[in-house]
Design a protein around this motif. Structure first.
Motif, PDB file in Angstrom:
ATOM      1  N   TYR A   4       0.825  -1.211   0.000  1.00 38.74           N
ATOM      2  CA  TYR A   4       0.000   0.000   0.000  1.00 38.74           C
ATOM      3  C   TYR A   4       0.855   1.255   0.000  1.00 38.74           C
ATOM      4  O   TYR A   4       0.524   2.233  -0.634  1.00 38.74           O
ATOM      5  CB  TYR A   4      -0.961   0.004   1.194  1.00 38.74           C
ATOM      6  CG  TYR A   4      -2.022  -1.053   1.075  1.00 38.74           C
ATOM      7  CD1 TYR A   4      -3.011  -0.939   0.117  1.00 38.74           C
ATOM      8  CD2 TYR A   4      -2.014  -2.166   1.891  1.00 38.74           C
ATOM      9  CE1 TYR A   4      -3.985  -1.915  -0.012  1.00 38.74           C
ATOM     10  CE2 TYR A   4      -2.975  -3.143   1.776  1.00 38.74           C
ATOM     11  CZ  TYR A   4      -3.965  -3.007   0.824  1.00 38.74           C
ATOM     12  OH  TYR A   4      -4.922  -3.969   0.692  1.00 38.74           O
ATOM     13  N   VAL A   8       0.627   4.191  -2.838  1.00 37.68           N
ATOM     14  CA  VAL A   8       0.424   5.610  -2.556  1.00 37.68           C
ATOM     15  C   VAL A   8       1.587   6.428  -3.112  1.00 37.68           C
ATOM     16  O   VAL A   8       1.392   7.482  -3.722  1.00 37.68           O
ATOM     17  CB  VAL A   8       0.235   5.841  -1.042  1.00 37.68           C
ATOM     18  CG1 VAL A   8       0.253   7.321  -0.711  1.00 37.68           C
ATOM     19  CG2 VAL A   8      -1.055   5.198  -0.570  1.00 37.68           C
ATOM     20  N   ILE A  63      -8.160   2.618   0.909  1.00 35.06           N
ATOM     21  CA  ILE A  63      -6.887   2.624   1.621  1.00 35.06           C
ATOM     22  C   ILE A  63      -7.171   2.231   3.068  1.00 35.06           C
ATOM     23  O   ILE A  63      -8.013   2.847   3.727  1.00 35.06           O
ATOM     24  CB  ILE A  63      -6.235   4.025   1.579  1.00 35.06           C
ATOM     25  CG1 ILE A  63      -6.065   4.518   0.141  1.00 35.06           C
ATOM     26  CG2 ILE A  63      -4.905   4.027   2.313  1.00 35.06           C
ATOM     27  CD1 ILE A  63      -5.099   3.726  -0.687  1.00 35.06           C
ATOM     28  N   GLY A  70      -2.289   7.602   4.036  1.00 28.68           N
ATOM     29  CA  GLY A  70      -3.013   7.085   2.878  1.00 28.68           C
ATOM     30  C   GLY A  70      -4.170   7.961   2.452  1.00 28.68           C
ATOM     31  O   GLY A  70      -4.304   8.325   1.283  1.00 28.68           O
TER      32      GLY A  70
END
Length: 104
Positions: A4, A8, A63, A70
């Motif tokens: 993640y 991002v 997210i 995030g």
């Protein structure tokens, strides 16, 4: 978590590479021929659609709350794309006004 964070980071880097076009005035389109204005209007309309679709995709990203920054990154990207759409719409309005004055 690294997946993640990488996503991002990639989103922020990609959004930063978008062209930053300034606002256009009708004078900048005064030299274009009517077919060129039509082509420019079509290209700008396609670009607006593309950016709006991307903004929608970013808006639908889920997210996880534990990803640091995030939600803030998503908000930053959405706001940047919204500003770009606004600039493109301003350019499009200038092109349409010039076309209306000269080409019809």
């Amino acid at each position: 978590m690294p997946r993640y964070t990488a996503l991002v980071t990639l989103m922020l880097l990609t959004a930063g590479c978008a062209s930053q076009t300034g606002s256009a005035s009708r004078m900048s389109y005064a030299r274009e021929t009517c077919p060129d204005l039509n082509a420019s209007i079509g290209d700008t309309s396609k670009t607006i659609t593309t950016v709006a679709v991307r903004r929608g995709k970013v808006d639908r990203l889920n997210i996880p709350p534990w990803v640091p920054g995030g939600e803030k990154a998503v908000t930053i990207v959405k706001n940047r794309q919204t500003r770009k759409i606004g600039r493109l719409e301003t350019n499009l309005d200038a092109m349409r006004g010039e076309r209306q004055d000269r080409c019809r």
